[in-house]
Design a protein around this motif. Structure first.
Motif, PDB file in Angstrom:
ATOM      1  N   TYR A   9      -4.668   4.037   0.467  1.00  0.00           N
ATOM      2  CA  TYR A   9      -6.104   4.199   0.288  1.00  0.00           C
ATOM      3  C   TYR A   9      -6.794   2.845   0.240  1.00  0.00           C
ATOM      4  O   TYR A   9      -6.218   1.843  -0.208  1.00  0.00           O
ATOM      5  CB  TYR A   9      -6.394   4.953  -1.012  1.00  0.00           C
ATOM      6  CG  TYR A   9      -5.943   6.381  -1.011  1.00  0.00           C
ATOM      7  CD1 TYR A   9      -6.734   7.383  -0.475  1.00  0.00           C
ATOM      8  CD2 TYR A   9      -4.697   6.733  -1.547  1.00  0.00           C
ATOM      9  CE1 TYR A   9      -6.320   8.710  -0.471  1.00  0.00           C
ATOM     10  CE2 TYR A   9      -4.273   8.047  -1.545  1.00  0.00           C
ATOM     11  CZ  TYR A   9      -5.092   9.028  -1.003  1.00  0.00           C
ATOM     12  OH  TYR A   9      -4.667  10.334  -0.991  1.00  0.00           O
ATOM     13  N   ASP A  10      -8.058   2.848   0.666  1.00  0.00           N
ATOM     14  CA  ASP A  10      -8.875   1.653   0.468  1.00  0.00           C
ATOM     15  C   ASP A  10      -9.021   1.363  -1.025  1.00  0.00           C
ATOM     16  O   ASP A  10      -8.953   0.210  -1.451  1.00  0.00           O
ATOM     17  CB  ASP A  10     -10.267   1.841   1.085  1.00  0.00           C
ATOM     18  CG  ASP A  10     -10.220   2.008   2.593  1.00  0.00           C
ATOM     19  OD1 ASP A  10      -9.407   1.324   3.235  1.00  0.00           O
ATOM     20  OD2 ASP A  10     -10.992   2.833   3.126  1.00  0.00           O
ATOM     21  N   LEU A  34     -15.122   4.945   2.835  1.00  0.00           N
ATOM     22  CA  LEU A  34     -14.033   4.455   1.994  1.00  0.00           C
ATOM     23  C   LEU A  34     -13.049   5.584   1.701  1.00  0.00           C
ATOM     24  O   LEU A  34     -13.454   6.678   1.296  1.00  0.00           O
ATOM     25  CB  LEU A  34     -14.617   3.919   0.685  1.00  0.00           C
ATOM     26  CG  LEU A  34     -13.786   2.956  -0.155  1.00  0.00           C
ATOM     27  CD1 LEU A  34     -13.724   1.597   0.514  1.00  0.00           C
ATOM     28  CD2 LEU A  34     -14.396   2.826  -1.542  1.00  0.00           C
ATOM     29  N   ASN A 105      -5.644  -0.899  -0.967  1.00  0.00           N
ATOM     30  CA  ASN A 105      -6.270  -2.195  -0.701  1.00  0.00           C
ATOM     31  C   ASN A 105      -6.773  -2.800  -2.020  1.00  0.00           C
ATOM     32  O   ASN A 105      -6.595  -3.982  -2.271  1.00  0.00           O
ATOM     33  CB  ASN A 105      -7.418  -2.062   0.291  1.00  0.00           C
ATOM     34  CG  ASN A 105      -6.939  -1.725   1.688  1.00  0.00           C
ATOM     35  OD1 ASN A 105      -5.754  -1.854   1.999  1.00  0.00           O
ATOM     36  ND2 ASN A 105      -7.847  -1.282   2.547  1.00  0.00           N
ATOM     37  N   THR A 312     -16.880  -2.598  -3.251  1.00  0.00           N
ATOM     38  CA  THR A 312     -17.549  -2.161  -2.020  1.00  0.00           C
ATOM     39  C   THR A 312     -18.505  -3.206  -1.456  1.00  0.00           C
ATOM     40  O   THR A 312     -19.441  -2.872  -0.734  1.00  0.00           O
ATOM     41  CB  THR A 312     -18.298  -0.843  -2.264  1.00  0.00           C
ATOM     42  OG1 THR A 312     -19.197  -1.005  -3.387  1.00  0.00           O
ATOM     43  CG2 THR A 312     -17.333   0.290  -2.564  1.00  0.00           C
TER      44      THR A 312
END
Length: 449
Positions: A9-10, A34, A105, A312
């Motif tokens: 996953y991000d 995302l 990430n 973000t």
């Protein structure tokens, strides 16, 4: 979202409480592309502060267990049920007990805190309880139905809330508190005294300035030894605080302080691409800059959003703990924010305190009741550094407003000349505006009025 066959996953969040949930949802709101995953132990999340009120049937257990699957699905957040057991920061993967690994990430860790049980003899006898999850509340409810007497150790918010619901359930209740007064960690003497009076009015026996020395019993709780005497009890609830759950991050190599995992202003640990929020962290006090903690759901929500903004592509800092909080006994609510007089002066801050009392609405109107406010100012700068309030309505709103005043550095002069609304069925007369009057009293003490 695959990485050589493994999920990736991000943003991966460990923990589905207020901090983890707010981070995941806020990040998805800022970036709809995302990919977000969440690991937590429970199928459903819960509303922690609601739990005690199931004991006296104010609410039912299901009311504080939220079925949030639809909310997660609507936000495109993938939920994985299990316990995260290890973080590999080099490979950027999290191991989940029995189910494999998930890659990320960026990782946000929000494991919360665990209740503290004092190291005294008999502390874990059958009939002793802590307050954390739904199983704890169900066990307390079962014990309450069979008991006539209970001891609550700890006179903070959770302890007093447990005392209220146990008393409402018909038990004889004793509260044991080491400090001179209940609520002593958050409130100054004038407000703490009000809470003590309300407890006495409802026949709760308060043993202040005393400690639980041992739990008495052969096969289960029969009493609690306090100051050399035994208080008979068929059940005991430990409510003496919580300890940050830091083990997962500590094992991964994060720096841990005396109060929790150390994070910077952007909620980053010193591990690459790893953030931490909520009850597990150590940051600083907003007013003094000293290391501090704030195990409150509201803090966790703010920190979760802060981390989400930074992850973000934005920039947001957490300014430090102000720790606005409140509780309710029977008729009255009690709230506090910032530093009380005792804590401020222990930290070397010379203070000026202003007090005011009024009615929650003009006293000729139905429902009017007393309300009181204490404002604490830095004597050198005149800035507001703390506030406390009691009353049967309007407490939360005042605490929130004064928290914002602390956050923006307002002074006694600012509050004494603030703009405010008034309407007799909702507020007392303008001359009895307690926020203004407490500040004016402080100005008189400071010699500037």
């Amino acid at each position: 979202m695959s990485d050589g066959g493994a999920l990736h996953y991000d943003l991966l969040v460990i923990g589905g409480g207020p901090g983890g949930m707010s981070c995941a949802r806020f990040a998805r709101g800022r970036n709809s592309e995302l990919s977000v995953g969440m690991i937590r132990k429970q199928e459903r999340s819960l509303v922690p502060c609601s739990q005690p009120y199931a004991i006296d049937q104010t609410i039912c257990v299901e009311d504080f267990l939220k079925s949030d699957q639809a909310m997660l699905t609507d936000a495109s957040i993938d939920l994985h049920i299990g316990e995260a057991t290890a973080i590999d920061t080099g490979a950027r993967r999290v191991s989940i007990e029995g189910t494999g690994e998930i890659g990320y990430n960026d990782l946000v860790v929000a494991p919360g805190a665990d209740p503290v049980v004092p190291p005294v003899e008999g502390a874990d006898l059958p009939g002793t309880f802590v307050v954390k999850d739904a199983p704890d509340i169900r066990a307390i409810m079962e014990a309450t139905a069979k008991a006539n007497t209970a001891v609550v150790v700890g006179g903070g918010y959770i302890g007093l809330e447990m005392a209220v619901v146990l008393r409402n359930a018909g038990l004889e209740v004793h509260v044991v508190e080491m400090l001179p007064m209940c609520l002593g960690t958050v409130c100054s003497e004038p407000i703490a005294r009000r809470a003590a009076e309300e407890l006495r009015a409802h026949n709760v026996h308060v043993h202040a300035g005393e400690a639980a020395e041992a739990v008495v019993g052969a096969e289960r709780v029969e009493g609690v030894q306090v100051a050399g005497r035994t208080i008979e009890a068929e059940m005991l609830i430990w409510a003496v605080g919580v300890r940050a759950n830091t083990q997962l991050l500590e094992d991964a190599g994060a720096t841990v302080g005396t109060m929790g995992v150390i994070v910077d202003d952007r909620m980053r640990t010193d591990l690459p691409h790893v953030y931490a929020v909520g009850d597990c962290i150590q940051h600083r006090n907003f007013i003094t800059g000293a290391p501090d903690r704030g195990p409150l759901a509201t803090n966790a929500v703010i920190q979760g959003k802060c981390a989400a903004i930074n992850i973000t592509g934005g920039f947001r800092t957490f300014p430090g703990f102000i720790n606005p909080s409140l509780t309710r006994l029977w008729r009255n609510s009690y709230g506090a924010t910032g530093l009380n007089v005792e804590r401020a002066e222990d930290m070397g801050i010379r203070t000026i305190m202003g007090e005011a009392e009024a009615h929650t609405r003009e006293k000729v109107f139905p429902g009017a009741g007393p309300i009181g406010l204490v404002e604490v100012f830095d004597a050198r700068t005149h800035r507001l550094i703390g506030a406390e309030c009691y009353g049967h309505e309007g407490v939360a709103e005042r605490i929130d407003m004064l928290t914002l005043a602390i956050q923006h550095g307002l002074t006694m002069e600012d509050l004494a000349t603030m703009h405010f609304s008034g309407h007799p069925p909702q507020t007392d007369v303008p001359s009895r505006m307690i926020t203004v009057n407490a500040a004016q009293q402080a100005m008189k003490k400071a010699g500037v009025l």
